[in-house]
Design a protein around this motif. Structure first.
Motif, PDB file in Angstrom:
ATOM      1  N   PRO A 469       5.601   2.472   0.143  1.00 52.82           N
ATOM      2  CA  PRO A 469       4.461   1.852  -0.527  1.00 52.82           C
ATOM      3  C   PRO A 469       3.476   2.934  -0.966  1.00 52.82           C
ATOM      4  CG  PRO A 469       4.954   0.728   1.537  1.00 52.82           C
ATOM      5  CD  PRO A 469       5.757   1.979   1.536  1.00 52.82           C
ATOM      6  N   PRO A 470       2.870   2.795  -2.148  1.00 47.08           N
ATOM      7  CA  PRO A 470       1.930   3.821  -2.615  1.00 47.08           C
ATOM      8  C   PRO A 470       0.622   3.772  -1.834  1.00 47.08           C
ATOM      9  CG  PRO A 470       2.002   1.980  -4.147  1.00 47.08           C
ATOM     10  CD  PRO A 470       3.068   1.717  -3.132  1.00 47.08           C
ATOM     11  N   VAL A 471      -0.005   4.930  -1.712  1.00 48.09           N
ATOM     12  CA  VAL A 471      -1.289   5.046  -1.004  1.00 48.09           C
ATOM     13  C   VAL A 471      -2.239   5.861  -1.869  1.00 48.09           C
ATOM     14  CG1 VAL A 471      -2.474   5.862   1.061  1.00 48.09           C
ATOM     15  CG2 VAL A 471      -0.157   4.932   1.244  1.00 48.09           C
ATOM     16  N   GLY A 472      -3.423   5.303  -2.136  1.00 51.75           N
ATOM     17  CA  GLY A 472      -4.420   6.004  -2.912  1.00 51.75           C
ATOM     18  C   GLY A 472      -5.388   6.759  -2.026  1.00 51.75           C
ATOM     19  N   THR A 473      -5.900   7.887  -2.544  1.00 53.03           N
ATOM     20  CA  THR A 473      -6.836   8.705  -1.771  1.00 53.03           C
ATOM     21  C   THR A 473      -7.609   9.606  -2.716  1.00 53.03           C
ATOM     22  OG1 THR A 473      -7.035  10.097   0.194  1.00 53.03           O
ATOM     23  CG2 THR A 473      -5.256  10.634  -1.351  1.00 53.03           C
ATOM     24  N   ASP A 474      -8.540  10.390  -2.172  1.00 56.43           N
ATOM     25  CA  ASP A 474      -9.269  11.388  -2.946  1.00 56.43           C
ATOM     26  C   ASP A 474      -9.568  12.577  -2.041  1.00 56.43           C
ATOM     27  OD1 ASP A 474     -12.034  11.250  -1.747  1.00 56.43           O
ATOM     28  OD2 ASP A 474     -11.874   9.176  -2.429  1.00 56.43           O
TER      29      ASP A 474
END
Length: 865
Positions: A469-474
């Motif tokens: 599953p994709p995971v967003g971050t910064d």
């Protein structure tokens, strides 16, 4: 790029989804659904014996596969980091499922699993104390049997153990009854009370009804054979007949196996109740296997090579074994799968196998073992894969993103992909697939701003087989994903919580009618997503706390439907929050499937790393050990380090050139050149620049022979212990750094307490095989802690074990030289030639003491005369 997932992988995922082993606890209007069957395939037939051969449904049955001793109780359970200290606990459902899927990918049709049957004397065992049975210990055994059944694997289950390992064995019964353990525990076979206690244990185990299949163990063809015990030495004919007859009476449709440590056992060959004679080999030889197989079949028994060392798995050996019709099966030691959070489950006995292999030698062995399994079964290994990969942690380290992921059984490697807002997925990990052991992986091209990551599992051809599953971050946030297979990510939980396994994970909820809580603590939490299973909109209570322990207050999560019976509870915009928890009221009807947390990173900067310096060896030091590790002070704001070491001041033709070092230090795997000045440059890097430090040191002149270890390479006791792990079958023993005994640097102190096991020791797997040819013997500096202490020195050369026991008079330090002519094979090992061309392991077993003791060692090496 567009991913085209191979159809076989998609089909497997569909089968997994249909094969949930149990329903979530109390999630559907107060009702608990009945467990689904673990497989929809037709009921398997029992394996039957026809003289000296095996068959299934009238067809010949030959097999190969692994030993997976840990399936019921595991000594390798650690924390969120695979480097955490191991502990004894029940393996997670994921580890069981992943390990068995890996066995299938290697062509296995049979798995031998000690702790599905050997489980005594430990608080988490099936029988922790005499006559006291632990129902909870059956859960993982039940699950492993059910999962093996679903995957079409057969099991060989030993019932006790000759040795005193963490999972118990025959000595437990003697101690419980107050009987002597002298004479190698002979009373286990002759005392009526010991025999009765063991038979009661066997009865309790064999007549148990599996909660996941609804079948009594004795009615399940998944269990191919019950083995009287692992490597049982000293069995009497009367004991074998009595206990084997007892097993046969309880399980008439299953087979009985037995064997001692070496060769074939006359009592086993003579018993009318024993079907299979089991022999073990360290190392295996085609001649030794053939001789034992001939003896077993001549006595009318089926022959099994129940254990052989994986390090000697070659096509040359295994082709001869496969060509021998007297060999019905052969099982290598031993297979481990992926860690729950990152990498593989570590184990330090020198025979550990991970798929597809950590090193070139292991990859060759895995390939040979897989081909061998196909030759034994008559069909190729299936291209199966397990659970899809999971990104379990994404950390922002001073402008550089690091990722950890949980691997996929059967995958040959992984690609890390990234995309920006509105952009397409792009592979950022390079063209060569990564290994599961490459985590944590650094995205050295981390862009400024928000991005999304995913991990793609690929097969040997590079085709995608599963995607995380994709995971967003910064660059200012840390992400943590908890699949809830264990409690290591959580900060706490109520005792009422229970796990229910499904085909792709677990569901966590309290026992029916009880309240509960699941708690997490992270500094500066900003958001959380809790995925739950519920028949309708879940009535979940989510609370937050400023310190993670007190002052809890309720927050209202956003609730979204996420598929059939699944919802997400999202909390965003958190400030001044260090804790979050999910609370179940008594009437709650939901279960938590996973928790994803986002927190502000504490590793944020906007400038290059600060100044630092090399600390060891000291700059311009002379006489430095050829095994010396390099250490430097931490550079403020560093995300990672690069290291170059060369004999030339301009750093040309480097001896070492590595990048991506996460901690300030480096331990060489080969010795530095002797008597030369080495020039060192360490560069600290983050997302905003680099800072370098330079130094030089001179190594000491070479000593005749081969240096094995002078203990000067280890920066801490923890690093020393990692290199010299305890033999977990023995008594407690610790390793610590001590002042140098010879030369400079350190020595190693061994501290141990004699106990029930009768021995204590540490095992050192050499980073690379050493060539001791041309040397005369082993040399070491020793300082005994008491008069009369002993030290057994053991090494593995070209697969064969050799050892020598030394006895020390007095406590004064001394240098000891032991010619190789004084070494002999241990009584339990397969004899072989002394070939010093490839030495892979050195183990140390101190003894000769009655209470807590210690001794020091330094300058271990093979000397030349």
């Amino acid at each position: 790029m567009t991913l085209r997932i191979r159809r076989t992988a998609v089909a497997l995922v569909a089968v997994l989804a249909a094969g949930a082993l149990s329903a979530p606890p109390a999630v559907a209007g107060g009702r608990t659904a009945a467990p689904e069957p673990p497989s929809r395939r037709a009921e398997a037939a029992f394996v039957v014996r026809d003289g000296t051969r095996l068959s299934v449904a009238g067809r010949p049955f030959r097999f190969a596969g692994p030993n997976m001793y840990w399936l019921g109780l595991d000594e390798n359970v650690g924390g969120t980091d695979p480097a955490d200290p191991p502990a004894v606990d029940h393996p997670t459902y994921f580890r069981i499922r992943d390990g068995l899927t890996t066995a299938r990918r290697m062509g296995a049709t049979v798995v031998r699993a000690h702790t599905l049957g050997v489980s005594t004397g430990n608080p988490k065992s099936l029988e922790p104390a005499l006559g006291q049975f632990n129902p909870e210990a059956f859960d993982r055994i039940d699950y492993a049997v059910a999962e093996a059944r679903r995957q079409g694997l057969r099991l060989i289950v030993p019932l006790t153990d000759n040795w005193q390992y963490y999972h118990g064995g025959r000595y437990d019964f003697l101690r419980w009854l107050g009987l002597s353990t002298d004479d190698d525990g002979a009373l286990f076979y002759t005392d009526p009370g010991a025999r009765a206690a063991f038979k009661q244990y066997v009865h309790t185990l064999l007549t148990h009804v599996n909660r996941y299949t609804g079948k009594r163990y004795t009615d399940d063809p998944t269990i191919m054979a019950w083995e009287l015990g692992n490597e049982l030495n000293g069995m009497t004919a009367d004991w074998v007949d009595d206990v084997a007859g007892h097993v046969k009476a309880l399980a008439p449709r299953q087979l009985v196996a037995a064997g001692s440590q070496h060769g074939t056992d006359p009592a086993v060959l003579a018993s009318p109740h024993v079907d299979i004679s089991d022999s073990h080999y360290y190392p295996p030889t085609a001649a030794g296997i053939a001789a034992d197989a001939a003896a077993a079949t001549a006595a009318g028994k089926v022959y099994l090579a129940g254990e052989f060392g994986s390090g000697q798995a070659t096509d040359d050996l295994l082709d001869q074994v496969a060509a021998n019709p007297d060999v019905s099966g052969a099982l290598f030691w031993s297979l481990f799968g992926h860690h729950d959070h990152s990498g593989f489950v570590p184990h330090g006995d020198g025979f550990t196998v991970h798929y597809p292999g950590d090193t070139p030698a292991m990859r060759e062995a895995v390939s040979a073992l897989t081909r061998f399994a196909g030759k034994m079964s008559g069909r190729p290994a299936p291209a199966v894969t397990g659970d899809r990969p999971l990104l379990t942690a994404i950390d922002a380290d001073y402008g550089i993103t690091t990722l950890r992921w949980r691997g996929t059984a059967g995958a040959a490697g992984y690609l890390v992909q990234r995309r920006g807002p509105g952009g397409a997925w792009a592979t950022v990990s390079g063209t060569r697939p990564l290994s599961a052991d490459d985590a944590p992986w650094y995205d050295l091209t981390t862009p400024v701003g928000r991005v999304t990551y995913r991990v793609v599992a690929v097969d040997g051809t590079g085709a995608a087989v599963a995607v995380s599953p994709p995971v967003g971050t910064d660059p200012t946030a840390d992400q943590t994903f908890d699949p809830l297979e264990d409690w290591f990510v959580t900060a706490g939980h109520s005792d009422s919580l229970r796990r229910t396994p499904t085909a792709g994970g677990v569901l966590v909820a309290p026992a029916r009618g009880r309240p509960g809580e699941l708690r997490y603590q992270r500094d500066d939490l900003t958001a959380a997503t809790i995925t739950v299973a519920s028949a309708g909109r879940p009535k979940a209570v989510v609370e937050v706390s400023a310190d993670g322990t007190t002052g809890w207050r309720a927050v209202r999560p956003r609730i979204d439907k996420a598929g059939h019976g699944r919802y997400t509870l999202s909390v965003t915009g958190l400030r001044d929050v260090d804790g979050i928890r999910v609370v179940w009221r008594r009437d709650a009807r939901f279960a938590v499937a996973s928790v994803a947390l986002s927190a502000r990173s504490d590793s944020v900067t906007s400038s290059a790393p600060g100044a630092f310096a090399l600390t060891a060896p000291a700059p311009d030091a002379t006489g430095v050990s050829r095994l010396a590790a390099l250490d430097w002070s931490a550079a403020p704001g560093a995300a990672y380090y690069s290291l170059t070491v060369s004999e030339h001041a301009d750093l040309s033709a480097p001896l070492v050139a590595v990048s991506g070092l996460r901690t300030p230090g480096f331990t060489p795997t080969t010795a530095w050149p002797a008597g030369v000045t080495l020039h060192v440059r360490v560069t600290a890097t983050n997302g905003y620049g680099s800072t370098s430090a330079n130094a030089a040191f001179t190594t000491r002149a070479d000593l005749p022979g081969v240096v094995v270890d002078d203990f000067d390479t280890y920066p801490s006791d923890e690093a020393l212990t990692a290199a010299y792990p305890r033999n977990t079958g023995g008594d407690p023993i610790t390793t610590t750094l001590a002042p140098a005994g010879e030369g400079s640097g350190h020595s190693m102190r061994l501290s141990w307490t004699p106990g029930a096991s009768g021995y204590a020791g540490v095992i050192h797997n050499l980073p690379a095989a050493q060539d001791w040819r041309g040397t005369t013997g082993l040399r070491m500096w020793v300082e005994p802690g008491a008069d009369g202490q002993q030290l057994t020195v053991q090494f593995v050369a070209s697969g064969f074990y050799w050892e020598k026991t030394l006895t020390f008079t007095g406590t004064e330090p001394r240098v000891v030289e032991v010619p190789f002519a004084d070494f002999a094979p241990p009584p339990w090992a397969t004899p072989g030639p002394l070939d010093l061309g490839a030495v892979t392991q050195l183990s140390l077993y101190p003894g000769g003491a009655t209470g807590p003791s210690s001794l020091r060692l330094d300058s271990l090496g093979a000397y030349a005369r």
